[in-house]
Design an enzyme around this catalytic site. Structure first.
Site, PDB file in Angstrom:
ATOM      1  CG  LEU A  39     -40.333   5.481  18.775  1.00 56.42           C
ATOM      2  CD1 LEU A  39     -39.022   6.119  18.647  1.00 56.42           C
ATOM      3  CD2 LEU A  39     -40.576   4.333  17.747  1.00 56.42           C
ATOM      4  CB  CYS A  40     -39.990   0.438  22.607  1.00 55.79           C
ATOM      5  SG  CYS A  40     -39.478  -0.179  24.131  1.00 55.79           S
ATOM      6  N   PRO A  41     -40.332   2.618  25.362  1.00 57.40           N
ATOM      7  CG  PRO A  41     -39.905   2.899  27.671  1.00 57.40           C
ATOM      8  CD  PRO A  41     -39.328   3.355  26.194  1.00 57.40           C
TER       9      PRO A  41
END
Lengths: 76, 137
Positions: A13-15
């Site tokens: 997932l981000c980041p």
């Protein structure tokens, strides 16, 4: 298109996709192409933003039917 | 692409899990965007710089910390410690508030990294004055 290296960030997932990309692109030579595969929904906007900010060239961003995003970045 | 590096200044004033994760995620991402990132830890935020400190959810949510951490793990979100390490690897500059260190009796050797600079408000504000983005968390 000759890809010098592929980075699979699916499941991240981000980041993390961006941070891994930043690290991996440092190992490439200018002009070489990095292929990144991502499934984080934010990636579609994050990669163009990252490229614009860092000066690396976004050659192509392609979304597959299963939602996987393939990004091709040419190192500056 | 900007010729001059953009500058981001972040103040971290709390040490709950949510307020620990947000600045770490923004700082690492800022560094990945080739920005110069400066993070100033003050008051409760200083806890986050201590070796082996484990941030927990705030108040009534505290007992659910373990549940949240395992949920984050399931979603492949890096842990607080991992993000803190990433900050270091990506060259994020970390500052500890000198007054808080004195007030809370925290020694430089209690901090997770030797390269952390202990500074006062004037030094951080000097950085923030010419930053492109300043965030208070």
């Amino acid at each position: 298109m000759e890809v010098a290296k592929t980075l699979d960030t699916r499941g991240m997932l981000c980041p993390m996709p961006i941070i891994k990309t930043k690290k991996v692109i440092q190992e490439l030579q200018p002009g070489e192409i990095l292929e990144v595969i991502a499934d984080d929904p934010g990636a579609k906007e994050d990669f163009p933003a990252w490229c614009e900010q860092t000066g690396n060239e976004l050659l192509k961003l392609e979304e597959k039917e299963n939602g996987d995003i393939y990004v091709y970045i040419k190192k500056r | 692409m900007a010729e001059e590096r953009k500058k981001i200044a972040i103040v971290v004033s709390e040490s709950s899990l949510d307020k620990a994760m947000m600045p770490m995620i923004l700082a690492t991402t800022g560094a990945a965007l080739d920005a110069e990132v400066h993070v100033f830890f003050t008051f409760w935020g200083m806890n986050l710089l201590k070796k082996d400190y484990k941030p927990k959810l705030k108040g009534m949510m505290k007992p659910f910390t373990g549940m949240m951490i395992s949920k984050m793990k399931k979603h492949n979100i890096p842990t607080f410690e991992e993000l803190r390490q990433q900050c270091k690897e990506l060259g994020v500059k970390i500052y500890a508030c000198s007054t808080t260190m004195d007030l809370m009796d925290i020694k430089k050797e209690d901090l997770f990294d030797k390269s952390i600079e202990v500074v006062g408000a004037a030094k951080f504000l000097q950085i923030a004055l010419d930053a492109d983005v300043t965030l208070f968390i």
